[in-house]
Design a protein around this motif. Structure first.
Motif, PDB file in Angstrom:
ATOM      1  N   ASN A  29       0.821  -1.214   0.000  1.00  0.00           N
ATOM      2  CA  ASN A  29       0.000   0.000   0.000  1.00  0.00           C
ATOM      3  C   ASN A  29       0.855   1.264   0.000  1.00  0.00           C
ATOM      4  OD1 ASN A  29      -2.629   1.101  -0.060  1.00  0.00           O
ATOM      5  ND2 ASN A  29      -2.506   1.611   2.111  1.00  0.00           N
ATOM      6  N   GLN A  30       2.165   1.139   0.207  1.00  0.00           N
ATOM      7  CA  GLN A  30       3.067   2.286   0.178  1.00  0.00           C
ATOM      8  C   GLN A  30       3.806   2.422  -1.154  1.00  0.00           C
ATOM      9  OE1 GLN A  30       2.876   4.247   2.931  1.00  0.00           O
ATOM     10  NE2 GLN A  30       1.423   2.669   3.607  1.00  0.00           N
ATOM     11  N   LEU A  31       3.674   1.428  -2.005  1.00  0.00           N
ATOM     12  CA  LEU A  31       4.422   1.436  -3.261  1.00  0.00           C
ATOM     13  C   LEU A  31       3.788   2.395  -4.272  1.00  0.00           C
ATOM     14  CD1 LEU A  31       5.093  -2.392  -3.638  1.00  0.00           C
ATOM     15  CD2 LEU A  31       6.731  -0.634  -2.975  1.00  0.00           C
ATOM     16  N   PRO A  32       4.597   3.014  -5.117  1.00  0.00           N
ATOM     17  CA  PRO A  32       4.059   3.937  -6.124  1.00  0.00           C
ATOM     18  C   PRO A  32       3.336   3.182  -7.230  1.00  0.00           C
ATOM     19  CG  PRO A  32       6.413   3.674  -6.419  1.00  0.00           C
ATOM     20  CD  PRO A  32       6.067   2.950  -5.155  1.00  0.00           C
ATOM     21  N   TYR A  33       2.305   3.823  -7.755  1.00  0.00           N
ATOM     22  CA  TYR A  33       1.503   3.224  -8.811  1.00  0.00           C
ATOM     23  C   TYR A  33       1.341   4.230  -9.932  1.00  0.00           C
ATOM     24  CZ  TYR A  33      -2.485   1.095 -11.212  1.00  0.00           C
ATOM     25  OH  TYR A  33      -3.313   0.554 -12.150  1.00  0.00           O
ATOM     26  N   PHE A  34       1.782   3.861 -11.128  1.00  0.00           N
ATOM     27  CA  PHE A  34       1.700   4.732 -12.292  1.00  0.00           C
ATOM     28  C   PHE A  34       0.628   4.191 -13.243  1.00  0.00           C
ATOM     29  CE2 PHE A  34       5.990   5.053 -10.647  1.00  0.00           C
ATOM     30  CZ  PHE A  34       6.176   6.426 -10.579  1.00  0.00           C
ATOM     31  N   ASN A  43      -3.332   7.562 -18.327  1.00  0.00           N
ATOM     32  CA  ASN A  43      -4.680   8.086 -18.538  1.00  0.00           C
ATOM     33  C   ASN A  43      -4.659   8.976 -19.778  1.00  0.00           C
ATOM     34  OD1 ASN A  43      -7.315   8.889 -18.338  1.00  0.00           O
ATOM     35  ND2 ASN A  43      -7.046  10.112 -16.471  1.00  0.00           N
ATOM     36  N   GLY A  44      -5.068   8.389 -20.903  1.00  0.00           N
ATOM     37  CA  GLY A  44      -4.978   9.143 -22.150  1.00  0.00           C
ATOM     38  C   GLY A  44      -3.523   9.287 -22.553  1.00  0.00           C
ATOM     39  N   PHE A  45      -3.058  10.551 -22.648  1.00  0.00           N
ATOM     40  CA  PHE A  45      -1.669  10.817 -22.993  1.00  0.00           C
ATOM     41  C   PHE A  45      -0.868  11.292 -21.794  1.00  0.00           C
ATOM     42  CE2 PHE A  45      -4.008  11.325 -26.973  1.00  0.00           C
ATOM     43  CZ  PHE A  45      -3.249  10.537 -27.832  1.00  0.00           C
ATOM     44  N   SER A  46      -1.448  11.216 -20.613  1.00  0.00           N
ATOM     45  CA  SER A  46      -0.756  11.657 -19.405  1.00  0.00           C
ATOM     46  C   SER A  46      -0.515  10.476 -18.468  1.00  0.00           C
ATOM     47  CB  SER A  46      -1.579  12.733 -18.676  1.00  0.00           C
ATOM     48  OG  SER A  46      -2.832  12.200 -18.268  1.00  0.00           O
ATOM     49  N   LEU A  47       0.604  10.560 -17.760  1.00  0.00           N
ATOM     50  CA  LEU A  47       0.979   9.518 -16.813  1.00  0.00           C
ATOM     51  C   LEU A  47       0.629  10.007 -15.409  1.00  0.00           C
ATOM     52  CD1 LEU A  47       2.358   6.716 -16.653  1.00  0.00           C
ATOM     53  CD2 LEU A  47       4.504   7.920 -16.199  1.00  0.00           C
ATOM     54  N   GLU A  48      -0.296   9.341 -14.758  1.00  0.00           N
ATOM     55  CA  GLU A  48      -0.746   9.736 -13.432  1.00  0.00           C
ATOM     56  C   GLU A  48      -0.066   8.880 -12.362  1.00  0.00           C
ATOM     57  OE1 GLU A  48      -4.959   9.492 -13.290  1.00  0.00           O
ATOM     58  OE2 GLU A  48      -5.273  11.168 -14.680  1.00  0.00           O
ATOM     59  N   PHE A  49       0.270   9.539 -11.268  1.00  0.00           N
ATOM     60  CA  PHE A  49       0.966   8.869 -10.168  1.00  0.00           C
ATOM     61  C   PHE A  49       0.049   8.804  -8.955  1.00  0.00           C
ATOM     62  CE2 PHE A  49       3.179   9.603  -6.145  1.00  0.00           C
ATOM     63  CZ  PHE A  49       3.955   8.461  -6.075  1.00  0.00           C
ATOM     64  N   SER A  50       0.052   7.654  -8.312  1.00  0.00           N
ATOM     65  CA  SER A  50      -0.668   7.490  -7.057  1.00  0.00           C
ATOM     66  C   SER A  50       0.122   6.530  -6.176  1.00  0.00           C
ATOM     67  CB  SER A  50      -2.093   6.962  -7.307  1.00  0.00           C
ATOM     68  OG  SER A  50      -2.052   5.697  -7.936  1.00  0.00           O
ATOM     69  N   VAL A  69      -0.615  -6.527  -7.584  1.00  0.00           N
ATOM     70  CA  VAL A  69      -0.507  -6.926  -6.184  1.00  0.00           C
ATOM     71  C   VAL A  69      -0.765  -8.423  -6.024  1.00  0.00           C
ATOM     72  CG1 VAL A  69      -2.913  -6.617  -5.458  1.00  0.00           C
ATOM     73  CG2 VAL A  69      -1.065  -6.145  -3.850  1.00  0.00           C
ATOM     74  N   GLN A  70      -1.417  -9.038  -7.000  1.00  0.00           N
ATOM     75  CA  GLN A  70      -1.651 -10.479  -6.966  1.00  0.00           C
ATOM     76  C   GLN A  70      -0.514 -11.271  -7.614  1.00  0.00           C
ATOM     77  OE1 GLN A  70      -5.866 -11.568  -7.985  1.00  0.00           O
ATOM     78  NE2 GLN A  70      -6.030  -9.409  -8.555  1.00  0.00           N
ATOM     79  N   ILE A  71       0.399 -10.570  -8.279  1.00  0.00           N
ATOM     80  CA  ILE A  71       1.457 -11.244  -9.038  1.00  0.00           C
ATOM     81  C   ILE A  71       2.840 -11.019  -8.441  1.00  0.00           C
ATOM     82  CG2 ILE A  71       2.608 -11.359 -11.285  1.00  0.00           C
ATOM     83  CD1 ILE A  71      -0.064 -10.528 -12.562  1.00  0.00           C
ATOM     84  N   ILE A  72       3.235  -9.747  -8.316  1.00  0.00           N
ATOM     85  CA  ILE A  72       4.625  -9.412  -8.000  1.00  0.00           C
ATOM     86  C   ILE A  72       5.109  -9.971  -6.666  1.00  0.00           C
ATOM     87  CG2 ILE A  72       6.187  -7.460  -7.573  1.00  0.00           C
ATOM     88  CD1 ILE A  72       4.737  -5.951  -9.775  1.00  0.00           C
ATOM     89  N   PRO A  73       4.319  -9.940  -5.583  1.00  0.00           N
ATOM     90  CA  PRO A  73       4.842 -10.496  -4.317  1.00  0.00           C
ATOM     91  C   PRO A  73       5.158 -11.984  -4.364  1.00  0.00           C
ATOM     92  CG  PRO A  73       2.946  -9.072  -3.907  1.00  0.00           C
ATOM     93  CD  PRO A  73       3.008  -9.293  -5.384  1.00  0.00           C
ATOM     94  N   PHE A  74       4.697 -12.693  -5.389  1.00  0.00           N
ATOM     95  CA  PHE A  74       4.863 -14.146  -5.430  1.00  0.00           C
ATOM     96  C   PHE A  74       5.754 -14.610  -6.580  1.00  0.00           C
ATOM     97  CE2 PHE A  74       0.719 -13.018  -3.683  1.00  0.00           C
ATOM     98  CZ  PHE A  74       0.830 -13.564  -2.416  1.00  0.00           C
ATOM     99  N   ILE A  75       6.448 -13.678  -7.217  1.00  0.00           N
ATOM    100  CA  ILE A  75       7.349 -14.059  -8.312  1.00  0.00           C
ATOM    101  C   ILE A  75       8.585 -14.761  -7.757  1.00  0.00           C
ATOM    102  CG2 ILE A  75       8.851 -13.161 -10.113  1.00  0.00           C
ATOM    103  CD1 ILE A  75       6.760 -11.027 -10.660  1.00  0.00           C
ATOM    104  N   ALA A  76       9.297 -14.107  -6.845  1.00  0.00           N
ATOM    105  CA  ALA A  76      10.474 -14.710  -6.226  1.00  0.00           C
ATOM    106  C   ALA A  76      10.030 -15.747  -5.204  1.00  0.00           C
ATOM    107  CB  ALA A  76      11.329 -13.634  -5.561  1.00  0.00           C
ATOM    108  N   ASN A  77      10.590 -16.941  -5.296  1.00  0.00           N
ATOM    109  CA  ASN A  77      10.193 -18.034  -4.423  1.00  0.00           C
ATOM    110  C   ASN A  77      11.435 -18.824  -4.013  1.00  0.00           C
ATOM    111  OD1 ASN A  77       9.305 -21.115  -4.180  1.00  0.00           O
ATOM    112  ND2 ASN A  77       7.553 -19.846  -3.622  1.00  0.00           N
ATOM    113  N   ALA A  78      11.628 -18.979  -2.717  1.00  0.00           N
ATOM    114  CA  ALA A  78      12.840 -19.625  -2.214  1.00  0.00           C
ATOM    115  C   ALA A  78      12.932 -21.081  -2.652  1.00  0.00           C
ATOM    116  CB  ALA A  78      12.879 -19.526  -0.687  1.00  0.00           C
TER     117      ALA A  78
END
Length: 289
Positions: free
Chosen positions: A135-140, A143-150, A159-168
């Motif tokens: 919830n603290q990570l940046p999200y780009f 939107n049209g021709f503009s890049l919005e940041f949140s 959020v359903q993919i990236i935390p589970f890519i690296a696996n010990a």
């Protein structure tokens, strides 16, 4: 002696068939019950009719599933999330294992030990801190021709993919398999002018088909069956995976025929995605360069 061996082999085969039949009972019951109305499901429970497609058989439960929940959307979400997780997981974990196995890096044993140590930590203990971090990570967003940041990845696909890519465990499997590949091949490739990434791509990975297929299956299973994490971080219905959809059927009036139909759809789709033919490309190793 030969007859004894044949009898022993036949007995072993019969035992295996018996266990296979017993293991298939729940699946048969699920598939057959998905074709029956609720009254007949409970009425057949006391006899073998529970495992037979007899009585009032129809596909009404399957039609009701798509009327009750956006099942097609849930299936598509799960297929997409699982596929991307598997592809990125194979790439990232194999690269990490390659570096730890083939490259001479100081402290790599300590790093490998620290990676393995994470296996003893259950995911449930990390879930809440992980929710805070994502919830603290940046999200780009474009939107049209503009890049919005949140800020915050909640209620997104990543959020359903990236935390589970690296696996010990996947790193461990790749590492152990890479150790069995002769390092003389690396030396020969370096004499021919190949860099480390070319050795990884054209020498080591083409020889690692079995490890790749194993990691693909072991990554796909938890990604497809994921329930707790999407329940915590996904609120929008159009982003939810297939396992979250099961709770829709336990709201208000529970229809067990529809539950069985939905479970059958999940099972058939899972089987088709994880069948040997779906990982054929992973196990079919091209010749090493």
């Amino acid at each position: 002696m030969k007859n004894q061996l044949l009898l022993k082999s036949a007995g072993t085969m019969l035992v295996r068939i018996l266990f296979a039949v017993v293991a298939a009972f729940p699946i048969v019951f699920m598939l057959v019950s998905s074709l029956k109305p609720d009254q007949q499901i409970f009425g057949d429970m006391s006899s073998l009719a529970a495992f037979l497609p007899v009585g009032n058989i129809s596909f009404d439960n399957y039609a009701a599933v798509f009327d009750r929940v956006p099942a097609a959307r849930f299936l598509l979400n799960s297929v997409g999330v699982s596929a991307v997780t598997v592809i990125l997981g194979i790439f990232v974990n194999s690269l990490c294992a390659f570096a730890l196995s083939r490259m001479q890096v100081r402290g790599k044993k300590i790093v490998f030990t620290a990676i393995l140590a994470t296996l003893i930590v259950p995911f449930q203990t990390l879930a809440l801190p992980l929710v805070w971090w994502v919830n603290q990570l940046p999200y780009f967003e474009l939107n049209g021709f503009s890049l919005e940041f949140s800020k915050g990845w909640l209620d997104t696909y990543q959020v359903q993919i990236i935390p589970f890519i690296a696996n010990a465990f996947s790193i461990y499997l790749f590492h152990q398999y890479f150790e069995s590949i002769p390092k003389e091949l690396d030396e020969a490739a370096r004499i021919d002018g190949a860099g480390w990434f070319k050795i990884y791509r054209q020498v080591v990975m083409p020889l690692s088909g079995p490890a790749t297929a194993t990691v693909a299956i072991l990554t796909f299973l938890p990604a497809w069956n994921s329930y707790l994490w999407p329940l915590m971080v996904v609120q929008s219905e159009e982003l939810r995976p297939v396992m979250i959809g099961i709770q829709y059927f336990f709201q208000l009036n529970v229809s067990w025929g529809e539950v069985m139909a939905y479970a059958s759809l999940i099972t058939v789709r899972w089987w088709s995605s994880s069948s040997p033919s779906s990982v054929h490309s992973s196990t079919a190793s091209p010749p090493a360069a």
